[in-house]
Design a protein around this motif. Structure first.
Motif, mmCIF file in Angstrom:
data_model
loop_
_atom_site.group_PDB
_atom_site.id
_atom_site.type_symbol
_atom_site.label_atom_id
_atom_site.label_comp_id
_atom_site.label_asym_id
_atom_site.label_seq_id
_atom_site.Cartn_x
_atom_site.Cartn_y
_atom_site.Cartn_z
ATOM 1 N N PRO A 104 0.839 -1.193 0.000
ATOM 2 C CA PRO A 104 0.000 0.000 0.000
ATOM 3 C C PRO A 104 0.879 1.250 0.000
ATOM 4 O O PRO A 104 1.911 1.306 0.672
ATOM 5 C CB PRO A 104 -0.815 -0.116 1.285
ATOM 6 N N LYS A 105 0.460 2.227 -0.769
ATOM 7 C CA LYS A 105 1.225 3.464 -0.853
ATOM 8 C C LYS A 105 0.994 4.303 0.389
ATOM 9 O O LYS A 105 -0.107 4.327 0.941
ATOM 10 C CB LYS A 105 0.833 4.258 -2.100
ATOM 11 N N ALA A 106 2.051 4.978 0.805
ATOM 12 C CA ALA A 106 1.941 5.856 1.967
ATOM 13 C C ALA A 106 1.032 7.032 1.617
ATOM 14 O O ALA A 106 1.039 7.534 0.493
ATOM 15 C CB ALA A 106 3.316 6.366 2.375
ATOM 16 N N ALA A 107 0.250 7.449 2.596
ATOM 17 C CA ALA A 107 -0.645 8.586 2.375
ATOM 18 C C ALA A 107 0.188 9.835 2.090
ATOM 19 O O ALA A 107 1.228 10.062 2.703
ATOM 20 C CB ALA A 107 -1.519 8.794 3.605
ATOM 21 N N LYS A 108 -0.274 10.632 1.163
ATOM 22 C CA LYS A 108 0.461 11.837 0.769
ATOM 23 C C LYS A 108 -0.398 13.066 0.959
ATOM 24 O O LYS A 108 -1.612 12.987 1.094
ATOM 25 C CB LYS A 108 0.919 11.715 -0.680
ATOM 26 N N ARG A 109 0.264 14.204 0.930
ATOM 27 C CA ARG A 109 -0.406 15.493 1.039
ATOM 28 C C ARG A 109 0.398 16.496 0.238
ATOM 29 O O ARG A 109 1.580 16.280 -0.046
ATOM 30 C CB ARG A 109 -0.494 15.928 2.497
#
Length: 141
Positions: A104-109
C-alpha cells in the motif's frame, strides 16, 4: 581506450541484455514452431486451405498480387501474439498479483509551499526543502 570498452562490456546491464536477447531468440523459435506445427494447420482445417495460403494471388491489370503470402504472415503474427498473451503474459501477470502483491502506498499530502506531493509524515519537502509540520493519524482524521 580498450579499458573503457572492457568496462562497458562488463557492466551488469549489458550482460543482462545479451542474455535476454539470446533467451528471447530461443523462445521465439519455440513459439514459432508451436504456431507453425499446430495452430496454422488447425486454421487450414477450419477454412479448408491446408494451412497454406501462399498460392492465393490476384491478377489486376497484368500485375500479380500474392496476397496469400501476406495472409500467412498475418495469421502467424496473430496466432503468435495470442500464444504469447495466453501462455506467457496472462499467467505471469496472475502469478505476480498472487505472489508479489503491491505494497500500500503511503498517504500523501501537498506541500504548502510548492504543492508537490509529499508523505504525510514528512518534516521537509523534498522538492523545495520547505519545513512542514508532519501530520499524524489523529490530525489527518
Amino acid at each position: 581506450m580498450l579499458k573503457g570498452f572492457r568496462d562497458f562490456m562488463m557492466r551488469g546491464n549489458v550482460v543482462d541484455m545479451a542474455v535476454g536477447v539470446v533467451i528471447g531468440a530461443a523462445f521465439t523459435a519455440v513459439v514459432t514452431g508451436f504456431v507453425s506445427a499446430f495452430l496454422t494447420p488447425l486454421v487450414g482445417v477450419v477454412v479448408g486451405a491446408a494451412g497454406d495460403f501462399s498460392s492465393y494471388k490476384a491478377h489486376i491489370a497484368g500485375v500479380t498480387f500474392p496476397y496469400g503470402q501476406f495472409l500467412n504472415v498475418l495469421i502467424a503474427f496473430f496466432m503468435t501474439a495470442a500464444v504469447l498473451y495466453f501462455c506467457v503474459v496472462l499467467p505471469i501477470t496472475k502469478a505476480t498479483v498472487r505472489y508479489m502483491p503491491k505494497k500500500p502506498k503511503a498517504a500523501k499530502r501537498p506541500c504548502p509551499e510548492c504543492l508537490t506531493e509529499i508523505p504525510q509524515a514528512a518534516r521537509r519537502c523534498s522538492a523545495c526543502t520547505a519545513h512542514v509540520e508532519p501530520l499524524t493519524a489523529a490530525a489527518g482524521a
